[in-house]
Enzyme design. Structure first.
Site, PDB file in Angstrom:
ATOM      1  N   PHE A 127      76.144  65.787  27.330  1.00 48.56           N
ATOM      2  CA  PHE A 127      75.379  65.031  28.317  1.00 48.56           C
ATOM      3  C   PHE A 127      76.307  64.049  29.012  1.00 48.56           C
ATOM      4  O   PHE A 127      76.937  63.215  28.361  1.00 48.56           O
ATOM      5  CB  PHE A 127      74.215  64.284  27.650  1.00 48.56           C
ATOM      6  CG  PHE A 127      72.894  64.969  27.837  1.00 48.56           C
ATOM      7  CD1 PHE A 127      72.685  66.225  27.322  1.00 48.56           C
ATOM      8  CD2 PHE A 127      71.869  64.366  28.546  1.00 48.56           C
ATOM      9  CE1 PHE A 127      71.484  66.887  27.502  1.00 48.56           C
ATOM     10  CE2 PHE A 127      70.664  65.001  28.728  1.00 48.56           C
ATOM     11  CZ  PHE A 127      70.454  66.270  28.209  1.00 48.56           C
ATOM     12  N   CYS A 142      71.161  54.551  40.285  1.00 50.04           N
ATOM     13  CA  CYS A 142      70.059  55.362  40.793  1.00 50.04           C
ATOM     14  C   CYS A 142      69.624  54.805  42.147  1.00 50.04           C
ATOM     15  O   CYS A 142      69.764  53.604  42.399  1.00 50.04           O
ATOM     16  CB  CYS A 142      68.879  55.351  39.824  1.00 50.04           C
ATOM     17  SG  CYS A 142      67.518  56.443  40.330  1.00 50.04           S
ATOM     18  N   CYS A 189      60.549  54.476  41.645  1.00 52.06           N
ATOM     19  CA  CYS A 189      60.257  55.135  40.366  1.00 52.06           C
ATOM     20  C   CYS A 189      60.057  54.053  39.323  1.00 52.06           C
ATOM     21  O   CYS A 189      60.987  53.297  39.022  1.00 52.06           O
ATOM     22  CB  CYS A 189      61.403  56.075  39.968  1.00 52.06           C
ATOM     23  SG  CYS A 189      61.164  56.866  38.360  1.00 52.06           S
ATOM     24  N   CYS A 236      60.745  55.235  34.569  1.00 53.95           N
ATOM     25  CA  CYS A 236      61.984  55.711  33.965  1.00 53.95           C
ATOM     26  C   CYS A 236      62.142  55.148  32.551  1.00 53.95           C
ATOM     27  O   CYS A 236      61.907  53.960  32.308  1.00 53.95           O
ATOM     28  CB  CYS A 236      63.174  55.296  34.827  1.00 53.95           C
ATOM     29  SG  CYS A 236      64.768  55.883  34.197  1.00 53.95           S
ATOM     30  N   ASP A 237      62.565  56.006  31.613  1.00 59.43           N
ATOM     31  CA  ASP A 237      62.743  55.591  30.218  1.00 59.43           C
ATOM     32  C   ASP A 237      64.214  55.620  29.815  1.00 59.43           C
ATOM     33  O   ASP A 237      64.541  55.695  28.624  1.00 59.43           O
ATOM     34  CB  ASP A 237      61.920  56.478  29.271  1.00 59.43           C
ATOM     35  CG  ASP A 237      62.302  57.956  29.368  1.00 59.43           C
ATOM     36  OD1 ASP A 237      63.174  58.300  30.197  1.00 59.43           O
ATOM     37  OD2 ASP A 237      61.718  58.768  28.624  1.00 59.43           O
ATOM     38  N   THR A 238      65.124  55.558  30.799  1.00 56.62           N
ATOM     39  CA  THR A 238      66.547  55.726  30.541  1.00 56.62           C
ATOM     40  C   THR A 238      67.343  54.501  30.988  1.00 56.62           C
ATOM     41  O   THR A 238      67.097  53.954  32.057  1.00 56.62           O
ATOM     42  CB  THR A 238      67.076  56.961  31.293  1.00 56.62           C
ATOM     43  OG1 THR A 238      66.339  58.109  30.874  1.00 56.62           O
ATOM     44  CG2 THR A 238      68.550  57.182  31.007  1.00 56.62           C
ATOM     45  N   GLU A 298      70.307  67.321  36.531  1.00 60.10           N
ATOM     46  CA  GLU A 298      68.934  66.814  36.564  1.00 60.10           C
ATOM     47  C   GLU A 298      68.853  65.742  37.643  1.00 60.10           C
ATOM     48  O   GLU A 298      69.460  64.684  37.511  1.00 60.10           O
ATOM     49  CB  GLU A 298      68.542  66.263  35.194  1.00 60.10           C
ATOM     50  CG  GLU A 298      68.594  67.321  34.100  1.00 60.10           C
ATOM     51  CD  GLU A 298      68.186  66.785  32.736  1.00 60.10           C
ATOM     52  OE1 GLU A 298      68.081  65.549  32.585  1.00 60.10           O
ATOM     53  OE2 GLU A 298      67.982  67.600  31.827  1.00 60.10           O
ATOM     54  N   HIS A 354      63.888  66.243  21.879  1.00 63.72           N
ATOM     55  CA  HIS A 354      64.927  65.389  21.301  1.00 63.72           C
ATOM     56  C   HIS A 354      64.327  64.113  20.719  1.00 63.72           C
ATOM     57  O   HIS A 354      64.847  63.580  19.740  1.00 63.72           O
ATOM     58  CB  HIS A 354      65.979  65.066  22.348  1.00 63.72           C
ATOM     59  CG  HIS A 354      65.455  64.416  23.584  1.00 63.72           C
ATOM     60  ND1 HIS A 354      64.666  65.081  24.486  1.00 63.72           N
ATOM     61  CD2 HIS A 354      65.617  63.171  24.079  1.00 63.72           C
ATOM     62  CE1 HIS A 354      64.359  64.277  25.486  1.00 63.72           C
ATOM     63  NE2 HIS A 354      64.921  63.105  25.257  1.00 63.72           N
TER      64      HIS A 354
END
Length: 208
Positions: free
Chosen positions: A25, A31, A46, A49-51, A116, A202
């Site tokens: 990864f 972003c 957005c 987002c969980d990142t 992605e 995951h």
């Protein structure tokens, strides 16, 4: 070009059509739909987002001056063997930084390049697998690819309209957090057979 990388690590792809595949990864920093700062979330394009994609302080993160240097890191993390090499380029929004020089350098090392993206920027040529995840209220210009992943539910998105886009696979993934999102995603897949349910495996098994 200098590449700003949040983190880079070997794991299993946790979601989508290629779930379960061994992959490196490569998460770019930055972003175009959210700054990544919590104080800006309420006004971001957005908001779910969980990142963490802010900065270059993650595992194996940093700034890489050349495509060759970054591709070498990806190869090092993969380890021995050239069979079924896969790198998943993500973010943030990878199209802010991904270019043909990096794709070529990864291809020279026998990697398939999966990306992605949120689809608001056109995809660079040479990508082997493109996943687009549209966000409500944004202008998606990349309406073709291999996999369309709809995080659900999202007010302002009509799945029926998305079905006219040119993708090989249509996946619906429950939004992480809100109560009832799994049931809503199941309901969509049951009502519209073109959509398949995708879960974040995951997280279920405890991988990064």
């Amino acid at each position: 070009m200098t590449y700003a990388v949040k983190e880079c690590f070997l794991t299993l792809q946790g979601e989508g059509v290629q779930a379960g595949s061994r992959a490196v990864f490569l998460r770019f920093a930055g972003c175009n739909l959210w700054s990544g700062r919590e104080q800006d979330r309420a006004t971001a394009q957005c908001r779910f987002c969980d990142t963490d994609f802010v900065g270059t302080d993650g595992v194996n993160g940093g700034k890489f001056r050349t495509a060759e240097a970054l591709a070498e890191q990806v190869e090092r993390l993969w380890g021995g063997g050239a069979e079924k090499r896969l790198v998943v380029v993500t973010g943030g929004e990878p199209m802010l930084q991904l270019d043909t020089a990096l794709i070529d350098a990864l291809h020279e090392r026998a990697f398939r390049v999966a990306v992605e993206s949120n689809g608001t920027l056109p995809a660079v040529a040479g990508i082997d697998w493109l996943c687009v995840s549209p966000k409500a209220g944004t202008e998606v210009v990349q309406r073709s690819g291999d996999e369309l992943k709809l995080v659900w539910p999202q007010e302002g998105v009509d799945p029926a309209l998305l079905e006219s886009w040119n993708f090989g696979h249509f996946l619906v993934q429950p939004m992480d957090g809100p109560e009832g999102s799994i049931q809503a995603a199941i309901a969509l897949a049951m009502a519209r057979p073109r959509w398949r349910l995708s879960l974040q495996a995951h997280k279920v098994v405890g991988l990064a």
